[in-house]
Motif scaffolding. Structure first.
Motif, PDB file in Angstrom:
ATOM      1  N   ALA A  48       0.810  -1.218   0.000  1.00 41.15           N
ATOM      2  CA  ALA A  48       0.000   0.000   0.000  1.00 41.15           C
ATOM      3  C   ALA A  48       0.843   1.268   0.000  1.00 41.15           C
ATOM      4  O   ALA A  48       0.323   2.355  -0.289  1.00 41.15           O
ATOM      5  N   ASN A  73      -0.163  -5.918   5.471  1.00 45.92           N
ATOM      6  CA  ASN A  73      -1.331  -5.094   5.186  1.00 45.92           C
ATOM      7  C   ASN A  73      -2.058  -4.686   6.457  1.00 45.92           C
ATOM      8  O   ASN A  73      -2.079  -5.441   7.437  1.00 45.92           O
ATOM      9  N   VAL A  76      -7.682  -3.351   5.794  1.00 45.40           N
ATOM     10  CA  VAL A  76      -8.514  -2.543   4.898  1.00 45.40           C
ATOM     11  C   VAL A  76      -8.418  -3.108   3.485  1.00 45.40           C
ATOM     12  O   VAL A  76      -7.363  -3.593   3.071  1.00 45.40           O
ATOM     13  N   ARG A  77      -9.520  -3.036   2.754  1.00 48.78           N
ATOM     14  CA  ARG A  77      -9.565  -3.644   1.424  1.00 48.78           C
ATOM     15  C   ARG A  77      -8.538  -3.056   0.468  1.00 48.78           C
ATOM     16  O   ARG A  77      -7.942  -3.778  -0.345  1.00 48.78           O
ATOM     17  N   SER A  78      -8.320  -1.761   0.551  1.00 51.34           N
ATOM     18  CA  SER A  78      -7.395  -1.130  -0.387  1.00 51.34           C
ATOM     19  C   SER A  78      -5.977  -1.676  -0.234  1.00 51.34           C
ATOM     20  O   SER A  78      -5.231  -1.787  -1.217  1.00 51.34           O
ATOM     21  N   ASP A  79      -5.583  -2.032   0.979  1.00 49.06           N
ATOM     22  CA  ASP A  79      -4.267  -2.652   1.181  1.00 49.06           C
ATOM     23  C   ASP A  79      -4.207  -4.011   0.502  1.00 49.06           C
ATOM     24  O   ASP A  79      -3.202  -4.353  -0.146  1.00 49.06           O
ATOM     25  N   GLU A  81      -5.975  -5.011  -2.022  1.00 50.86           N
ATOM     26  CA  GLU A  81      -5.967  -4.775  -3.470  1.00 50.86           C
ATOM     27  C   GLU A  81      -4.569  -4.396  -3.945  1.00 50.86           C
ATOM     28  O   GLU A  81      -4.131  -4.817  -5.033  1.00 50.86           O
ATOM     29  N   ALA A  82      -3.840  -3.600  -3.153  1.00 44.56           N
ATOM     30  CA  ALA A  82      -2.470  -3.238  -3.509  1.00 44.56           C
ATOM     31  C   ALA A  82      -1.566  -4.471  -3.522  1.00 44.56           C
ATOM     32  O   ALA A  82      -0.685  -4.605  -4.383  1.00 44.56           O
ATOM     33  N   SER A  83      -1.781  -5.387  -2.575  1.00 45.62           N
ATOM     34  CA  SER A  83      -1.002  -6.630  -2.549  1.00 45.62           C
ATOM     35  C   SER A  83      -1.271  -7.476  -3.793  1.00 45.62           C
ATOM     36  O   SER A  83      -0.347  -8.023  -4.407  1.00 45.62           O
ATOM     37  N   ARG A 116     -13.633  -4.944  11.048  1.00 47.70           N
ATOM     38  CA  ARG A 116     -12.566  -4.660  10.081  1.00 47.70           C
ATOM     39  C   ARG A 116     -11.821  -5.926   9.703  1.00 47.70           C
ATOM     40  O   ARG A 116     -11.477  -6.140   8.535  1.00 47.70           O
ATOM     41  N   ALA A 120     -11.649  -7.679   5.920  1.00 44.71           N
ATOM     42  CA  ALA A 120     -10.365  -7.814   5.237  1.00 44.71           C
ATOM     43  C   ALA A 120     -10.020  -9.272   4.961  1.00 44.71           C
ATOM     44  O   ALA A 120      -9.589  -9.626   3.856  1.00 44.71           O
TER      45      ALA A 120
END
Length: 373
Positions: A48, A73, A76-79, A81-83, A116, A120
């Motif tokens: 991220a 991570n 959080v979903r955005s983390d 997705e970055a992975s 959370r 995740a």
């Protein structure tokens, strides 16, 4: 003892040491070397963060290394997705579990921890990822609450739990009790993550292993935040030599790896650092040097070659006559015991003045001219 899995986090938690910033090329080179040595799992960074961090992680994922590659991570979903965008198939998801951390990050709302984490973990599992969950500040968590978190994470699909002594406040006895209770109550492997604030990172990691943990985080040279983490070289050599546990890791390349991390991090290894320090197999004391000359095992727990080092005998303030005679004889100079005693007095005097051991040339210069070759 159960098989022990090494997850080295030099490229993530090690790099979080103040003032350390690996380049893309350095992270890739370190990952390649650790893979060649046989480290089975590498935690390579935080996707991220983006930019160079994401580029380095992507490059490592594309190398086809034998080691499992995992990224760190937040929950959080955005983390996640970055992975995935970096090509990772394994993710570590961290969640605060102590009252002080939950208060600071979630306003003290424990329910948010579960919400959370569920979101995740489920998101990652649904996308076919292996998920490890880390309990941030596990050592200061309410143990009943911690157990609830781990059991919930397992129900949602997590395959491993990281027990984090985030601020290094545990001692081996407390570690053994907490990890032992957890190991008897959960169906997934426990991984030890220990910090060295009180100089107990390695001891606490081993206490956790003895209590039932089957995985351990390490960093090369003990690099890491504040006082650092459990050192890879210490954990591996203790498991190998004291516990007779084989890990299929080529310890002969530890000096090479230690040196590369020292260069990349900008932090020299203290000469007295266990296993890889410059002084680890250097002998100056008269009693020690005399013993090692007869049998290295008198003052060495294992051979220096096992970790890529060489034995050195140093002439200095604490040296004895046997060492002085031995070094001089290797250079073709033979003295009587009385002559050696006189030279030894000069050695000690000069060593005190220059604040170090002497070179062979400096030693020879102390020999009377008529006795030199």
């Amino acid at each position: 003892m159960n098989p022990i899995h090494i997850n080295d986090t030099t490229l993530r938690d090690g790099e979080q040491a103040a003032g350390v910033a690996f380049s893309v090329e350095e992270k890739v080179a370190l990952a390649v070397l650790m893979d060649e040595i046989g480290i089975p799992e590498l935690e390579v960074g935080i996707p991220a963060m983006g930019n160079d961090e994401a580029i380095a992680i992507s490059k490592i994922c594309q190398l086809g290394l034998k080691a499992d590659i995992i990224g760190w991570n937040r929950a959080v979903r955005s983390d996640i997705e970055a992975s995935i965008a970096c090509g990772l198939k394994r993710v570590h998801i961290s969640i605060p579990v102590s009252e002080i951390q939950i208060s600071a990050k979630f306003g003290g709302d424990c329910r948010r921890v579960f919400d959370r984490l569920r979101d995740a973990v489920s998101f990652a599992v649904d996308r076919g990822l292996f998920v490890a969950v880390g309990g941030e500040d596990s050592s200061r968590a309410d143990e009943s609450f911690l157990l609830d978190v781990v059991l919930a994470a397992r129900e949602w699909g997590a395959g491993r739990f990281r027990f984090c002594d985030t601020v290094g406040i545990l001692d081996p006895g407390t570690t053994a009790r907490m990890v032992g209770n957890l190991a008897r109550s959960i169906p997934i492997p426990i991984e030890m993550h220990t910090h060295n604030d009180f100089g107990l990172a390695t001891a606490n990691a081993l206490a956790g292993i003895q209590a039932g943990a089957t995985s351990v985080n390490t960093t090369v040279n003990g690099l890491g935040e504040r006082a650092g983490n459990a050192a890879l070289e210490e954990i591996v050599m203790i498991l190998k030599r004291l516990y007779h546990h084989e890990l299929a890791i080529d310890t002969r390349r530890f000096r090479e790896l230690s040196g590369l991390v020292a260069i990349a991090s900008g932090y020299d290894v203290p000469p007295w650092k266990a296993i890889v320090g410059e002084n680890t197999f250097v002998h100056e004391s008269g009693i020690h040097a005399h013993g090692v000359l007869k049998n290295p095992r008198t003052y060495e727990p294992f051979s220096p070659e096992e970790v890529g080092r060489e034995r050195k005998l140093v002439v200095g303030k604490h040296s004895g006559r046997h060492l002085v005679l031995n070094v001089l004889e290797q250079n073709g100079i033979h003295l009587s015991h009385e002559e050696a005693r006189s030279v030894l007095d000069e050695v000690r005097s000069l060593s005190i003045r220059v604040k170090r051991g002497l070179t062979t040339e400096e030693l020879i210069n102390l020999v009377p001219a008529g006795r030199k070759v």
